[in-house]
Design a protein around this motif. Structure first.
Motif, PDB file in Angstrom:
ATOM      1  N   SER A 591       0.808  -1.218   0.000  1.00 12.36           N
ATOM      2  CA  SER A 591       0.000   0.000   0.000  1.00 12.36           C
ATOM      3  C   SER A 591       0.843   1.271   0.000  1.00 12.36           C
ATOM      4  O   SER A 591       0.314   2.363  -0.087  1.00 12.36           O
ATOM      5  CB  SER A 591      -0.916  -0.001   1.234  1.00 12.36           C
ATOM      6  N   GLY A 592       2.153   1.158   0.136  1.00 11.63           N
ATOM      7  CA  GLY A 592       3.018   2.336   0.034  1.00 11.63           C
ATOM      8  C   GLY A 592       3.251   3.052   1.342  1.00 11.63           C
ATOM      9  O   GLY A 592       3.563   4.236   1.344  1.00 11.63           O
ATOM     10  N   GLY A 593       3.153   2.383   2.505  1.00 16.78           N
ATOM     11  CA  GLY A 593       3.408   3.016   3.785  1.00 16.78           C
ATOM     12  C   GLY A 593       2.159   3.618   4.410  1.00 16.78           C
ATOM     13  O   GLY A 593       1.052   3.409   3.938  1.00 16.78           O
ATOM     14  N   ILE A 594       2.345   4.378   5.491  1.00 13.97           N
ATOM     15  CA  ILE A 594       1.239   4.975   6.238  1.00 13.97           C
ATOM     16  C   ILE A 594       1.383   6.486   6.179  1.00 13.97           C
ATOM     17  O   ILE A 594       2.429   7.034   6.498  1.00 13.97           O
ATOM     18  CB  ILE A 594       1.234   4.500   7.701  1.00 13.97           C
ATOM     19  N   SER A 595       0.285   7.177   5.785  1.00 15.77           N
ATOM     20  CA  SER A 595       0.287   8.633   5.712  1.00 15.77           C
ATOM     21  C   SER A 595      -0.196   9.210   7.039  1.00 15.77           C
ATOM     22  O   SER A 595      -1.164   8.714   7.610  1.00 15.77           O
ATOM     23  CB  SER A 595      -0.632   9.118   4.578  1.00 15.77           C
ATOM     24  N   ILE A 596       0.487  10.239   7.501  1.00 17.70           N
ATOM     25  CA  ILE A 596       0.076  10.954   8.719  1.00 17.70           C
ATOM     26  C   ILE A 596      -0.509  12.298   8.297  1.00 17.70           C
ATOM     27  O   ILE A 596       0.151  13.097   7.636  1.00 17.70           O
ATOM     28  CB  ILE A 596       1.257  11.169   9.675  1.00 17.70           C
ATOM     29  N   ILE A 597      -1.764  12.528   8.662  1.00 23.33           N
ATOM     30  CA  ILE A 597      -2.442  13.795   8.361  1.00 23.33           C
ATOM     31  C   ILE A 597      -2.547  14.584   9.663  1.00 23.33           C
ATOM     32  O   ILE A 597      -3.172  14.145  10.619  1.00 23.33           O
ATOM     33  CB  ILE A 597      -3.834  13.551   7.763  1.00 23.33           C
ATOM     34  N   ARG A 598      -1.903  15.727   9.684  1.00 24.37           N
ATOM     35  CA  ARG A 598      -1.898  16.556  10.891  1.00 24.37           C
ATOM     36  C   ARG A 598      -2.895  17.698  10.730  1.00 24.37           C
ATOM     37  O   ARG A 598      -2.812  18.472   9.772  1.00 24.37           O
ATOM     38  CB  ARG A 598      -0.506  17.116  11.152  1.00 24.37           C
ATOM     39  N   GLU A 599      -3.828  17.781  11.643  1.00 19.51           N
ATOM     40  CA  GLU A 599      -4.787  18.892  11.692  1.00 19.51           C
ATOM     41  C   GLU A 599      -4.693  19.525  13.076  1.00 19.51           C
ATOM     42  O   GLU A 599      -5.539  19.347  13.934  1.00 19.51           O
ATOM     43  CB  GLU A 599      -6.203  18.387  11.405  1.00 19.51           C
ATOM     44  N   TYR A 600      -3.578  20.266  13.261  1.00 17.61           N
ATOM     45  CA  TYR A 600      -3.281  20.835  14.573  1.00 17.61           C
ATOM     46  C   TYR A 600      -4.009  22.169  14.755  1.00 17.61           C
ATOM     47  O   TYR A 600      -4.024  23.014  13.853  1.00 17.61           O
ATOM     48  CB  TYR A 600      -1.788  21.063  14.739  1.00 17.61           C
ATOM     49  N   GLY A 601      -4.597  22.332  15.927  1.00 20.65           N
ATOM     50  CA  GLY A 601      -5.176  23.612  16.289  1.00 20.65           C
ATOM     51  C   GLY A 601      -4.180  24.449  17.062  1.00 20.65           C
ATOM     52  O   GLY A 601      -3.034  24.035  17.326  1.00 20.65           O
ATOM     53  N   ASN A 602      -4.584  25.633  17.432  1.00 21.03           N
ATOM     54  CA  ASN A 602      -3.736  26.543  18.206  1.00 21.03           C
ATOM     55  C   ASN A 602      -3.940  26.238  19.684  1.00 21.03           C
ATOM     56  O   ASN A 602      -4.897  26.684  20.294  1.00 21.03           O
ATOM     57  CB  ASN A 602      -4.095  27.986  17.885  1.00 21.03           C
ATOM     58  N   LEU A 603      -3.018  25.422  20.270  1.00 20.02           N
ATOM     59  CA  LEU A 603      -3.178  24.965  21.656  1.00 20.02           C
ATOM     60  C   LEU A 603      -2.236  25.724  22.584  1.00 20.02           C
ATOM     61  O   LEU A 603      -1.092  26.022  22.215  1.00 20.02           O
ATOM     62  CB  LEU A 603      -2.891  23.468  21.762  1.00 20.02           C
ATOM     63  N   ILE A 639      -4.368  12.979  12.905  1.00 20.65           N
ATOM     64  CA  ILE A 639      -4.192  13.488  14.273  1.00 20.65           C
ATOM     65  C   ILE A 639      -4.752  14.907  14.288  1.00 20.65           C
ATOM     66  O   ILE A 639      -4.267  15.787  13.587  1.00 20.65           O
ATOM     67  CB  ILE A 639      -2.715  13.480  14.693  1.00 20.65           C
ATOM     68  N   THR A 640      -5.799  15.097  15.110  1.00 19.96           N
ATOM     69  CA  THR A 640      -6.477  16.397  15.189  1.00 19.96           C
ATOM     70  C   THR A 640      -6.389  16.920  16.616  1.00 19.96           C
ATOM     71  O   THR A 640      -6.648  16.180  17.570  1.00 19.96           O
ATOM     72  CB  THR A 640      -7.960  16.267  14.778  1.00 19.96           C
ATOM     73  N   THR A 641      -6.035  18.184  16.752  1.00 16.74           N
ATOM     74  CA  THR A 641      -6.020  18.820  18.081  1.00 16.74           C
ATOM     75  C   THR A 641      -6.817  20.112  18.011  1.00 16.74           C
ATOM     76  O   THR A 641      -6.828  20.794  16.988  1.00 16.74           O
ATOM     77  CB  THR A 641      -4.577  19.129  18.532  1.00 16.74           C
ATOM     78  N   LYS A 642      -7.503  20.429  19.118  1.00 19.03           N
ATOM     79  CA  LYS A 642      -8.251  21.676  19.178  1.00 19.03           C
ATOM     80  C   LYS A 642      -8.537  22.017  20.636  1.00 19.03           C
ATOM     81  O   LYS A 642      -8.468  21.156  21.523  1.00 19.03           O
ATOM     82  CB  LYS A 642      -9.569  21.565  18.410  1.00 19.03           C
ATOM     83  N   SER A 643      -8.855  23.277  20.878  1.00 21.76           N
ATOM     84  CA  SER A 643      -9.297  23.727  22.201  1.00 21.76           C
ATOM     85  C   SER A 643     -10.811  23.598  22.279  1.00 21.76           C
ATOM     86  O   SER A 643     -11.525  24.096  21.403  1.00 21.76           O
ATOM     87  CB  SER A 643      -8.880  25.183  22.443  1.00 21.76           C
TER      88      SER A 643
END
Length: 734
Positions: A591-603, A639-643
């Motif tokens: 499958s060509g490896g694992i993709s990491i999608i970062r959706e970082y908020g302002n923490l 990976i999603t981060t938010k306040s």
């Protein structure tokens, strides 16, 4: 014995006296029967009243509708008669003298306020009852300045004198233009005009007129007094405090049954009133309630029957939409207070209540004497029983002249001794058994909880200690030589620059080179060596900086020097963990490896135990990578981060794997539970992570997953740690 006596006394508070037991059923029966009869009588009467009110209000609205149909058909009937006379040539519109007299005679026959025509030539003539009594004739020519005159007439309709002149223009009047515009009979407008003594509200009906060749001549109109509708409504027999009123869809009053006028006069200017602004408080209150109930008057398209409350009273309200074929669209509202119908019902209710109270008093008196006669012998048995319960078991009950009570006395005297021994033994056995069961239950529960806690603590401590020491040791061992190399690369670069400048200076000063030197320079490709050496030094510098970055990430992940919680950047811990797991992300697979999608908020920075929190990220990411590896589609971890608010943050780690079943999801945080083959998992990773988040950080950790739809791990953490305080975070439903 004292304990038994105490328990008996506490029990006796909860029971009823025998006299009450004997009296109460009679009271309840009488009260239930009389109350039920009274209730049914009240409900039946209320139903009859509702039916009567409905019939009365339906009849009233029908009366009003019939009157409207009849009264408001007059202008259009007159217009039809006159239009037919003109079309047939019976009435010559060019002879304004004769037409005016003809209209004057029609005004004597019909209760109208105006009849007139306007021609396309600009001319016109009409008969009017401006003061409500006397009929005058208006005539105007095709001019536009001082072209109109009003004539007083005698009792034959002949003009006697001019009382007024004015400017008139047919094309400037809606009365004239609107029927011609639509080309059919319509109500062109409702207007208000003032007389010296009063004001009038009139509706104007108009229609186009044609000659016998069907050529347009102009229009004919007839106005009718709408205030006479108020006189009709006032004559209706609807009772005191009841109201009937008619309004337009825009809320303006047309007529009402009260003495209040549907218009107001301020500074000699007459203005029509909205129903919600009527000086009659009842009409005002009804209108406001209807407007609020239906969000305006435009949405009422069919008859409505309501029961509304205002000013502390209930009112029956019927609303009838009334329309005619010429464009009128009104609402007829009838309101009757409920107390107008409920007076007799309330009187019957009071009578029923008095009868019920009288029956209750009589039942209490009879029941008291009857129960007293029966309860006296039983009371003696009760007193003996109480004495025995208090510790004095040597009791004997005297015989009476009642056979059943004598049998009870024999049984009581016989059982007194046996009851003492049995009761004492039973109490002792019960108390001992309860104490043993409770003690053993507490011991087992404490032991089980302590065992689970100890197992989790041991495994977590060993895992964290081993991993931290290993990562910290490797980072330390790599860091020293890398720092040495990185530091010397700077000096090496300077030395190479110096040597390069030395060679270049030598070549400039001694251009006649030695053959052996030239041969060696050609053999080693001196120019390429000098150029490539610079690039090599740059590459070495970039490599050492990369190694130092990796070492820093390893040290950030291990956090061996941080025993207490501190404020850290969550994103830094996540990135350090991802760097440790980089080999898993680039692992060779179809499958060509694992993709990491970062959706970082302002923490903001978060107070936490950094090393333990990194362990949570490691456990969850490893599980996500294992789930992605087992699927047959390109791997993807988001990976999603938010306040969440000013006190909480949220971290969501989601994969696109196969998901997990509800049965497995319910046990995913249990210690030693794993779905992996033997040797690949201990079943403690997520259990430890759960404890780190819940107990150490007072946060929340939960898992959401459905088979075939991937898995989400949601972490919620407080920004400031209040150790020992409860969490108030709330998980969303994915």
């Amino acid at each position: 014995m004292n304990l038994f006596h105490k328990n008996y006394n506490s029990l006796s508070i909860k029971v009823l006296p025998l006299q009450m037991v004997l009296i109460l059923p009679f009271l309840l029966q009488i009260f239930a029967v009389v109350g039920l009869v009274g209730y049914l009588s009240f409900k039946n009467g209320e139903k009859v009243v509702n039916d009567l009110a409905d019939q009365f209000m339906t009849r009233t609205t029908s009366q009003v509708a019939l009157h409207l149909n009849s009264y408001l058909s007059i202008p259009h009937t007159v217009n039809q008669i006159n239009a037919d006379a003109i079309s047939m040539g019976l009435l010559d519109v060019s002879d304004r003298q004769q037409v005016g007299k003809y209209f004057w005679k029609q005004m004597q026959a019909y209760d109208l306020s105006y009849i007139g025509i306007g021609l396309i030539t600009g001319e016109g003539v009409g008969a009017a009852r401006y003061d409500g009594t006397n009929v005058t004739i208006d005539e105007w020519s095709s001019g536009t300045v001082n072209n109109g005159s009003t004539y007083v007439t005698d009792n034959q309709g002949n003009r006697t004198e001019i009382i007024n002149t004015y400017d008139w223009n047919n094309s400037a009047e809606n009365w004239y233009t609107e029927p011609l515009k639509v080309g059919k009979p319509i109500w062109s407008r409702i207007f208000i005009w003032d007389d010296a003594n009063d004001a009038f509200i009139s509706a104007s009906a108009g229609r186009p007129i044609y000659n016998d060749q069907n050529q347009l001549l102009g229009m004919i109109g007839a106005d009718i007094h709408l205030l006479k509708l108020s006189e009709f409504l006032a004559r209706l027999d609807i009772g005191k405090n009841s109201h009937v009123f008619i309004i337009e869809r825009n809320g303006l009053l047309i007529a009402n049954s009260s003495t209040a006028k549907p218009y107001t006069v301020e500074k000699s200017e007459t203005t029509r009133l909205l129903a919600v602004d009527s000086p009659d408080k009842n009409i005002q209150g009804i209108s406001k309630n209807i407007q609020q109930t239906f969000n305006g008057f435009q949405s009422i398209t069919k008859p409505q029957k309501l029961q509304l409350n205002w000013s502390g009273n209930s009112h029956y309200v019927h609303i009838l939409p009334w329309r005619d074929e010429y464009g009128l669209d009104w609402l007829v509202v009838v309101c009757v207070p409920e107390n107008a119908f409920m007076a007799q019902i309330n009187a019957n209710t009071r009578t029923t209540t008095l009868l019920c109270l009288g029956a209750l008093v009589l039942a209490i008196i009879i029941g008291y004497f009857t129960s007293h006669h029966i309860a006296r012998p039983i009371l003696r048995v009760n007193q003996a029983t109480q004495a025995m319960a208090s510790g004095n078991l040597n009791q004997a009950v005297d015989l009476t002249n009642i056979q059943e009570l004598n049998t009870l006395a024999y049984s009581f005297n016989y059982m007194a001794g046996q009851l003492r021994d049995s009761f004492t033994a039973l109490e002792n056995s019960k108390s001992e058994l309860e104490n043993r069961v409770e003690e053993r239950t507490i011991e087992l529960k404490n032991a089980f909880v302590e065992l689970q806690r100890t197992q989790a603590q041991v495994i977590q401590s060993e895992k964290m200690s081993s991993l931290g020491q290993l990562v910290a040791g490797v980072a330390h061992e790599i860091n020293n030589p890398v720092n040495f190399i990185h530091g010397n690369i700077i000096h090496l670069n300077e030395y190479v620059q110096d040597l390069t400048r030395m060679i270049q200076l030598y070549q400039e000063r001694y251009p006649d080179n030695d053959p052996e030197v030239e041969e060696l320079a050609a053999e080693i490709d001196l120019d390429f060596l000098i150029t490539d050496l610079q690039k090599m030094l740059s590459s070495m510098k970039m490599g050492t900086e990369r190694i130092r970055t990796i070492v820093l990430s390893l040290r950030n992940f291990s956090r061996m020097d941080e025993a207490e919680f501190k404020a850290v950047d969550i994103h830094e811990g996540i990135e350090s963990t991802l760097l440790i797991l980089q080999y898993r992300l680039k692992k060779n697979r179809e499958s060509g490896g694992i993709s990491i999608i970062r959706e970082y908020g302002n923490l903001p920075t978060i107070e936490c135990y950094p090393g333990q929190l990194n362990q949570v990220f490691m456990n969850i990411l490893v599980n996500a990578m294992d789930a992605v590896d087992e699927s047959h589609i390109p791997g993807e971890i988001t990976i999603t981060t938010k306040s969440i608010d000013s006190q909480w943050i949220e971290i969501v780690i989601a994969d696109n794997g196969e998901g997990i079943s509800p049965t497995v999801k319910d046990r995913i945080f249990d210690p030693f539970f794993t779905t992996k083959p033997t040797g690949k998992g201990t079943g403690m990773g997520l259990a430890i992570s759960y404890r780190i988040i819940m107990e150490k950080h007072h946060g929340k950790l939960d898992c959401f997953s459905h088979p075939g739809e991937g898995t989400q791990f949601i972490i919620q953490l407080p920004i400031k740690q209040d150790l020992g305080g409860p969490t108030n975070a709330v998980f969303p439903t994915p």
